[in-house]
Design a protein around this motif. Structure first.
Motif, mmCIF file in Angstrom:
data_model
loop_
_atom_site.group_PDB
_atom_site.id
_atom_site.type_symbol
_atom_site.label_atom_id
_atom_site.label_comp_id
_atom_site.label_asym_id
_atom_site.label_seq_id
_atom_site.Cartn_x
_atom_site.Cartn_y
_atom_site.Cartn_z
ATOM 1 N N VAL A 27 2.397 -11.525 8.578
ATOM 2 C CA VAL A 27 2.188 -10.259 9.283
ATOM 3 C C VAL A 27 1.233 -9.367 8.510
ATOM 4 O O VAL A 27 1.327 -9.248 7.286
ATOM 5 C CB VAL A 27 3.544 -9.535 9.467
ATOM 6 C CG1 VAL A 27 3.350 -8.170 10.115
ATOM 7 C CG2 VAL A 27 4.491 -10.386 10.304
ATOM 8 N N LYS A 28 0.302 -8.717 9.239
ATOM 9 C CA LYS A 28 -0.583 -7.709 8.638
ATOM 10 C C LYS A 28 -0.492 -6.444 9.498
ATOM 11 O O LYS A 28 -0.851 -6.461 10.666
ATOM 12 C CB LYS A 28 -2.033 -8.215 8.607
ATOM 13 C CG LYS A 28 -3.063 -7.183 8.152
ATOM 14 C CD LYS A 28 -2.896 -6.824 6.689
ATOM 15 C CE LYS A 28 -3.855 -5.714 6.261
ATOM 16 N NZ LYS A 28 -5.265 -6.102 6.361
ATOM 17 N N ILE A 29 0.030 -5.358 8.913
ATOM 18 C CA ILE A 29 0.200 -4.097 9.643
ATOM 19 C C ILE A 29 -1.138 -3.343 9.638
ATOM 20 O O ILE A 29 -1.665 -2.993 8.576
ATOM 21 C CB ILE A 29 1.296 -3.225 9.004
ATOM 22 C CG1 ILE A 29 2.605 -4.001 8.860
ATOM 23 C CG2 ILE A 29 1.481 -1.950 9.829
ATOM 24 C CD1 ILE A 29 3.201 -4.479 10.151
ATOM 25 N N ASN B 71 0.838 -1.195 0.000
ATOM 26 C CA ASN B 71 0.000 0.000 0.000
ATOM 27 C C ASN B 71 0.872 1.245 0.000
ATOM 28 O O ASN B 71 2.009 1.218 0.473
ATOM 29 C CB ASN B 71 -0.895 0.012 1.247
ATOM 30 C CG ASN B 71 -1.970 -1.051 1.182
ATOM 31 O OD1 ASN B 71 -3.014 -0.867 0.582
ATOM 32 N ND2 ASN B 71 -1.701 -2.192 1.815
ATOM 33 N N PRO B 72 0.347 2.356 -0.534
ATOM 34 C CA PRO B 72 1.120 3.598 -0.506
ATOM 35 C C PRO B 72 1.209 4.122 0.927
ATOM 36 O O PRO B 72 0.425 3.734 1.793
ATOM 37 C CB PRO B 72 0.294 4.543 -1.385
ATOM 38 C CG PRO B 72 -1.104 4.009 -1.303
ATOM 39 C CD PRO B 72 -0.963 2.527 -1.191
ATOM 40 N N GLY B 73 2.151 5.005 1.141
ATOM 41 C CA GLY B 73 2.299 5.584 2.480
ATOM 42 C C GLY B 73 3.686 5.374 3.021
ATOM 43 O O GLY B 73 4.502 4.628 2.465
ATOM 44 N N SER C 201 0.571 -6.442 4.067
ATOM 45 C CA SER C 201 0.707 -7.786 4.619
ATOM 46 C C SER C 201 1.956 -8.404 4.001
ATOM 47 O O SER C 201 2.324 -8.096 2.864
ATOM 48 C CB SER C 201 -0.520 -8.646 4.308
ATOM 49 O OG SER C 201 -0.730 -8.745 2.921
ATOM 50 N N ALA C 202 2.609 -9.256 4.774
ATOM 51 C CA ALA C 202 3.873 -9.823 4.301
ATOM 52 C C ALA C 202 4.100 -11.190 4.903
ATOM 53 O O ALA C 202 3.557 -11.532 5.955
ATOM 54 C CB ALA C 202 5.031 -8.895 4.658
ATOM 55 N N CYS C 203 4.911 -11.972 4.204
ATOM 56 C CA CYS C 203 5.396 -13.247 4.718
ATOM 57 C C CYS C 203 6.883 -13.066 5.016
ATOM 58 O O CYS C 203 7.653 -12.674 4.132
ATOM 59 C CB CYS C 203 5.181 -14.344 3.689
ATOM 60 S SG CYS C 203 5.850 -15.927 4.213
ATOM 61 N N PRO D 198 10.704 -2.326 8.750
ATOM 62 C CA PRO D 198 10.831 -1.078 7.983
ATOM 63 C C PRO D 198 10.547 -1.210 6.491
ATOM 64 O O PRO D 198 10.478 -0.197 5.780
ATOM 65 C CB PRO D 198 12.298 -0.676 8.231
ATOM 66 C CG PRO D 198 12.621 -1.273 9.552
ATOM 67 C CD PRO D 198 11.917 -2.587 9.548
ATOM 68 N N LEU D 199 10.370 -2.422 5.999
ATOM 69 C CA LEU D 199 10.007 -2.614 4.586
ATOM 70 C C LEU D 199 8.506 -2.468 4.360
ATOM 71 O O LEU D 199 8.047 -2.486 3.208
ATOM 72 C CB LEU D 199 10.448 -4.007 4.124
ATOM 73 C CG LEU D 199 11.960 -4.290 4.159
ATOM 74 C CD1 LEU D 199 12.231 -5.749 3.849
ATOM 75 C CD2 LEU D 199 12.687 -3.383 3.168
ATOM 76 N N LEU D 200 7.736 -2.296 5.447
ATOM 77 C CA LEU D 200 6.276 -2.330 5.335
ATOM 78 C C LEU D 200 5.654 -0.981 5.673
ATOM 79 O O LEU D 200 6.205 -0.182 6.437
ATOM 80 C CB LEU D 200 5.715 -3.400 6.278
ATOM 81 C CG LEU D 200 6.306 -4.807 6.128
ATOM 82 C CD1 LEU D 200 5.714 -5.744 7.164
ATOM 83 C CD2 LEU D 200 6.070 -5.330 4.714
#
Length: 326
Positions: free
Chosen positions: A132-134, A40-42, A100-102, A93-95
């Protein structure tokens, strides 16, 4: 049942995603492999940010080790310098928010220098998998402001809830300067304890919703359906006035005579505060204790010094004699 099905579906989907985590993935300096699944942007997460996120931790064979979904609420942490690849601090810091990421973490790095802590099911060369879901990213000040605002709201609700309890139970209470409210339900003319004395106390602990969460009395515990295996149901020994119990008990028990009974209405600032205690006692909870001070086991207290006798001056003596003669 629907929640369980939803969780199983979620795990199945993320398992499929992480199976291909090496595709379009990034390796962090600490050795974690990160695949951003939903981008997502941001702004990305920065050091000292406070993040709210959900996470499922699994083995490579999809055995779930931890799940915030099963816990019932997301986690909230402040991002700190990475100490070990397993803390995910170099991957976060990549998110950005809503990403969401694995994240795959090598167990050899996690247990480096303390192999004795490695569980048998995490073999050398294996990986831990984090889905993970931020949810939200905040600055530290934003997180503090939000926590304070929520706290103030809960304090207001606590006061209203406490007043409602007192009114609905037709209680005429006394209030100490600290905010402790109490009613003596069975007076006694026996002595009161002093700080340092041991008192034996029978009690029933309730929420303001009249739910019993603890009791030293077996019949009351059974009636409330409490599961307290191995508990000895007997009066609880308390060294009163020494901080061994919550402040409301320390103060309240010193107000009672041996053999007396009372209802203590303890606000959260004299109880378990903004953190609460386990599932039974929520944050900012006023607690109600029906207590009986069964016995006092006093210690030897130092005797208070007698007030010094006033010296009568010669002038005063003469004046007294003169008055008597007159």
């Amino acid at each position: 049942m629907m929640k369980k099905i939803a969780l199983i579906t979620l795990l199945s989907l993320t398992a499929g995603i992480c199976a291909n985590a090496q595709d379009n993935s990034v390796k962090t300096p600490k050795g974690a492999v990160v695949k951003v699944v939903t981008s997502n942007p941001g702004d990305k997460i920065k050091p000292n940010d406070v993040i709210t996120f959900d996470v499922v931790q699994k083995t490579e064979k999809d055995s779930v080790l931890f799940s915030s979904y099963m816990l019932g609420h997301p986690l909230k942490i402040q991002v700190q310098p990475c100490q070990n690849v397993g803390d995910l601090m170099d991957a976060l810091p990549l998110l950005a928010a809503k990403d969401s990421a694995c994240i795959k973490v090598p167990t050899d790095s996690v247990f480096k220098d303390h192999e004795e802590q490695r569980p048998a099911f995490l073999k050398k060369g294996s990986w831990l998998v984090f889905n993970v879901k931020i949810d939200k990213i905040q600055s530290l000040q934003q997180a503090i402001d939000e926590k304070n605002a929520v706290g103030e709201k809960m304090k207001t609700e606590e006061t209203a809830d406490r007043d409602k309890y007192i009114a609905s139970h037709n209680l005429i209470v006394k209030t100490t300067p600290s905010g402790l409210k109490y009613v003596i339900t069975q007076p006694s003319l026996k002595p009161k304890p002093l700080a340092g004395d041991t008192v034996l106390v029978n009690y029933i602990g309730r929420t303001t919703g009249d739910k019993v969460f603890d009791s030293s009395i077996q019949a009351e515990a059974q009636k409330a359906g409490l599961n307290q295996p191995g508990r000895n149901y007997e009066p609880l020994p308390v060294v009163v006035g020494t901080g061994s119990v919550i402040k409301g008990w320390d103060e309240g028990l010193l107000l009672l005579n041996e053999g007396s009974k009372a209802k203590l209405i303890i606000p959260s600032n004299l109880g378990y505060g903004p953190e609460g205690a386990g599932d039974a006692i929520a944050p900012y909870s006023t607690l109600v204790f029906d207590v009986e001070l069964v016995k006092i086991k006093p210690i030897k207290h130092a005797m208070a010094p007698k007030p010094a006798a006033k010296k009568t001056t010669t002038a005063t003596k003469k004046h007294t004699v003169a008055k008597k003669k007159s």
